[in-house]
Design a protein around this motif. Structure first.
Motif, PDB file in Angstrom:
ATOM      1  N   PHE A 106      42.779  35.476  58.006  1.00 11.72           N
ATOM      2  CA  PHE A 106      42.821  36.758  57.307  1.00 11.72           C
ATOM      3  C   PHE A 106      44.209  37.412  57.293  1.00 11.72           C
ATOM      4  CE2 PHE A 106      38.506  36.534  59.260  1.00 11.72           C
ATOM      5  CZ  PHE A 106      37.838  36.150  58.104  1.00 11.72           C
ATOM      6  N   CYS A 153      43.941  31.173  49.738  1.00 10.30           N
ATOM      7  CA  CYS A 153      42.937  31.471  50.755  1.00 10.30           C
ATOM      8  C   CYS A 153      41.747  30.541  50.584  1.00 10.30           C
ATOM      9  CB  CYS A 153      42.487  32.926  50.685  1.00 10.30           C
ATOM     10  SG  CYS A 153      41.926  33.460  49.064  1.00 10.30           S
ATOM     11  N   SER A 155      38.441  31.131  50.828  1.00 20.11           N
ATOM     12  CA  SER A 155      37.276  31.667  50.149  1.00 20.11           C
ATOM     13  C   SER A 155      37.725  32.471  48.936  1.00 20.11           C
ATOM     14  CB  SER A 155      36.459  32.515  51.134  1.00 20.11           C
ATOM     15  OG  SER A 155      35.264  32.978  50.545  1.00 20.11           O
ATOM     16  N   TYR A 158      38.981  38.537  48.042  1.00 18.00           N
ATOM     17  CA  TYR A 158      39.881  39.317  48.894  1.00 18.00           C
ATOM     18  C   TYR A 158      40.684  40.354  48.119  1.00 18.00           C
ATOM     19  CZ  TYR A 158      38.959  35.816  52.492  1.00 18.00           C
ATOM     20  OH  TYR A 158      38.349  35.002  53.404  1.00 18.00           O
ATOM     21  N   VAL A 163      34.423  41.566  47.574  1.00 22.28           N
ATOM     22  CA  VAL A 163      33.459  41.700  48.675  1.00 22.28           C
ATOM     23  C   VAL A 163      34.119  41.478  50.034  1.00 22.28           C
ATOM     24  CG1 VAL A 163      31.487  41.078  47.247  1.00 22.28           C
ATOM     25  CG2 VAL A 163      32.784  39.268  48.407  1.00 22.28           C
ATOM     26  N   GLN A 164      35.279  40.807  50.047  1.00 19.11           N
ATOM     27  CA  GLN A 164      35.975  40.578  51.309  1.00 19.11           C
ATOM     28  C   GLN A 164      37.338  41.272  51.353  1.00 19.11           C
ATOM     29  OE1 GLN A 164      34.810  36.710  53.384  1.00 19.11           O
ATOM     30  NE2 GLN A 164      35.389  35.974  51.353  1.00 19.11           N
ATOM     31  N   HIS A 166      38.178  44.025  52.537  1.00 23.34           N
ATOM     32  CA  HIS A 166      38.472  44.660  53.829  1.00 23.34           C
ATOM     33  C   HIS A 166      39.025  43.666  54.844  1.00 23.34           C
ATOM     34  CE1 HIS A 166      34.507  42.884  54.232  1.00 23.34           C
ATOM     35  NE2 HIS A 166      34.586  43.005  55.544  1.00 23.34           N
ATOM     36  N   LEU A 167      38.882  42.379  54.561  1.00 22.18           N
ATOM     37  CA  LEU A 167      39.385  41.353  55.479  1.00 22.18           C
ATOM     38  C   LEU A 167      40.794  40.885  55.130  1.00 22.18           C
ATOM     39  CD1 LEU A 167      36.179  39.136  55.882  1.00 22.18           C
ATOM     40  CD2 LEU A 167      37.096  40.827  57.493  1.00 22.18           C
ATOM     41  N   ASP A 168      41.314  41.364  54.027  1.00 25.14           N
ATOM     42  CA  ASP A 168      42.664  40.946  53.621  1.00 25.14           C
ATOM     43  C   ASP A 168      43.703  41.716  54.425  1.00 25.14           C
ATOM     44  OD1 ASP A 168      44.963  40.062  52.426  1.00 25.14           O
ATOM     45  OD2 ASP A 168      44.712  41.285  50.620  1.00 25.14           O
ATOM     46  N   GLU A 192      42.340  30.858  45.095  1.00 29.02           N
ATOM     47  CA  GLU A 192      41.179  31.030  45.967  1.00 29.02           C
ATOM     48  C   GLU A 192      40.364  29.732  46.015  1.00 29.02           C
ATOM     49  OE1 GLU A 192      40.269  35.752  45.484  1.00 29.02           O
ATOM     50  OE2 GLU A 192      39.325  34.410  44.031  1.00 29.02           O
TER      51      GLU A 192
END
Length: 222
Positions: A106, A153, A155, A158, A163-164, A166-168, A192
């Motif tokens: 991440f 990345c 997945s 980001y 949906v992800q 917040h993880l970036d 991706e």
């Protein structure tokens, strides 16, 4: 003439599409620089492979040297800061920073974090003035520089609103310290689905390469 500072941070030595297990971020950064040079062959490219040759990590001696006023530094302090001086000089020379970097857990690979820690240096690339509402004063804002982040990345989702998202920790982890120096314009293109392979990855690569071509045209026109 425009000067590009091209950095690669992936631990993978080759490029995807060319080398087995090659790096997607290296593929994007190579594509960007190649497309740029195709229409502006006179421009200069300064290349540094920090994935293969990581900058030194910051030590206690580095901190002591950096916080000592330049005219008071002992010879050993100048030696400790020599690598930092060289990395900062490359940024000062550059008009466009092209950073190829994969997402690891991440965030960014350790070599790129070491590069950031070496170039974010009080008195050299930023100052601190407690009398100001925002006490951080950029020292590399004397002219406009652009940053291009070319990432990969495993997945997806980001990006902003994803949906992800917040993880970036990768994009803000690079953009925020560069903004501290005065480099506030950042453009990002990502490949991706690196772990999904197959059609999802192929489509993402094709879309990213097309976005890189469009971005080169946009920046050159500007």
């Amino acid at each position: 003439m425009t000067t590009l500072l091209h950095l690669d941070a992936s631990a993978r030595p080759g490029r995807s599409g060319t080398t087995v297990h090659g790096s997607h971020s290296r593929r994007l950064s190579h594509h960007f620089v190649s497309a740029w040079k195709a229409t502006r062959p006179q421009d200069e490219v300064v290349y540094r492979d920090i994935g293969a040759a990581p900058p030194s990590v910051v030590t206690g001696e580095w901190i002591e040297s950096g916080y000592t006023p330049a005219h008071l530094r002992e010879p050993w302090m100048h030696k400790v800061l020599a690598e930092s001086d060289a990395l900062i000089a490359e940024i000062r020379q550059a008009d466009v920073l092209v950073i190829g970097v994969p997402m690891y857990n991440f965030s960014m690979p350790a070599p790129l974090k070491s590069w950031i820690d070496n170039v974010v240096r009080i008195g050299a690339t930023f100052d601190y003035d407690r009398s100001l509402e925002n006490p951080y004063v950029p020292l590399l804002a004397e002219r406009h520089r652009r940053t291009v982040l070319l990432t990969s990345c495993g997945s997806s989702g980001y990006g902003p609103g994803g949906v992800q998202a917040h993880l970036d920790l990768l994009t803000p982890g690079i953009a925020s310290p560069l903004a501290l120096l005065g480099l506030t314009e950042v453009h990002s293109v990502a490949i991706e689905h690196a772990e999904d392979h197959g059609d999802l990855l192929d489509q993402s690569i094709a879309a990213a390469l097309a976005r890189v071509d469009a971005l080169v045209g946009q920046l050159q026109a500007a």
